[in-house]
Structures are given as structure tokens and as C-alpha cells.
Design a protein around this motif. Structure first.
Motif, mmCIF file in Angstrom:
data_model
loop_
_atom_site.group_PDB
_atom_site.id
_atom_site.type_symbol
_atom_site.label_atom_id
_atom_site.label_comp_id
_atom_site.label_asym_id
_atom_site.label_seq_id
_atom_site.Cartn_x
_atom_site.Cartn_y
_atom_site.Cartn_z
ATOM 1 N N GLU A 116 33.251 32.392 80.602
ATOM 2 C CA GLU A 116 33.135 33.472 81.590
ATOM 3 C C GLU A 116 33.999 34.671 81.233
ATOM 4 N N SER A 117 35.090 34.426 80.552
ATOM 5 C CA SER A 117 36.012 35.493 80.162
ATOM 6 C C SER A 117 35.426 36.400 79.078
ATOM 7 N N GLY A 118 34.318 35.979 78.467
ATOM 8 C CA GLY A 118 33.739 36.722 77.360
ATOM 9 C C GLY A 118 34.208 36.222 76.009
ATOM 10 N N ARG A 119 35.195 35.358 76.018
ATOM 11 C CA ARG A 119 35.686 34.785 74.761
ATOM 12 C C ARG A 119 34.760 33.677 74.280
ATOM 13 N N TRP A 120 34.710 33.510 72.971
ATOM 14 C CA TRP A 120 33.993 32.399 72.376
ATOM 15 C C TRP A 120 34.900 31.173 72.356
#
Length: 146
Positions: A116-120
Motif C-alpha cells: 500500500e505504501s507504493g514500495r515493492w
């Protein structure tokens, strides 16, 4: 394998800042845009006839898959991303973004989610050489896979 502990490590990696420079961290290694945690490490295989190595590899892959099932409950099914082409491109002299360039030299593929944070978030099984230990790795990065 302690799935609850591994999930807690992944959660900490997802929440923390990335290091300003490449180097060791309390969980493993990191650098600008990525963190890699060594979740578990096997013994080495210097005295092995091949049987123990095969069994250990199968167990580490099963552990990765079990942990991946828990992550899939959060973020959906994983994409399995082969790092072979990344490895080949690096061998041909192409500059590969970290952590992908280094991972490709000892992790054949990763199971990959977008948090959800946009991190992989990626899970992989590492082995540098046939006699060296296996490692279950968790990777958190904001660098898109190549």
C-alpha cells in the motif's frame, strides 16, 4: 521458521527510511532506495554429498512460499519475477539499479508484491555458491524491477 517474526521484520522494513549509503543494517543490508533482510540462513554444505543441499533448498523454497501466502492475504497473489535477464544484462556491462543488480547474482527469482505504501516487497532464496548457505531474503525497495 517463525512466520510471525518474519512478517514483523517485513513490516519494519516497509515503515522505515532507506539508508543514505550502501552498507550493513540491523536487519541485513541496505542503501538508497532499498533494504534487504536476511530472514533465515542455513548451514554451509562443504561436507555434503548433495543430498542435504537439495533438501535445504526445497525447505527454503517451501518457507518462502508459506511466508508468501501470508503476504498474499495482504496484497494479493505474488508476481514471480525471474532475475535471469537482469543477471545477463549485468554480465554484458549494463548498469542495473540496486537492489536488482546485486540480487540477480545470487537469487534466481523473487516473489513480488506492491505494498500500500507504493514500495515493492520481494521474497527470494539466495545461494552464492554450491557450498555456501541458503538465505531467505526479504527485500523492500522503491526502485521498480527492471
Amino acid at each position: 521458521m517463525d512466520i510471525a517474526n518474519h512478517l514483523a521484520v517485513i513490516d519494519r522494513l516497509c515503515a522505515r527510511e532507506f539508508p543514505a549509503a550502501h552498507g550493513r543494517t540491523d536487519a541485513g543490508t541496505g542503501g538508497p532506495g532499498y533494504l534487504i533482510a536476511e530472514l533465515q540462513t542455513s548451514g554451509d554444505f562443504h561436507e555434503d554429498d548433495g543430498t542435504e543441499r537439495e533438501e535445504t533448498q526445497a525447505q527454503y523454497e517451501a518457507d518462502r512460499d508459506a511466508l508468501g501466502e501470508r503476504l498474499a492475504q495482504r496484497w494479493g497473489p505474488a508476481d514471480v519475477f525471474s532475475l535471469y535477464s537482469v543477471f545477463r544484462r549485468g554480465m554484458e556491462g549494463e548498469e542495473m539499479a540496486e537492489p536488482w543488480g546485486t540480487l540477480a547474482s545470487h537469487v534466481p527469482d523473487v516473489h513480488l508484491w506492491r505494498a500500500e505504501s507504493g514500495r515493492w516487497v520481494a521474497l527470494g532464496v539466495s545461494q552464492w555458491d554450491g557450498e555456501l548457505p541458503f538465505q531467505l531474503l526479504a527485500v523492500v525497495t522503491d526502485t521498480d524491477p527492471p
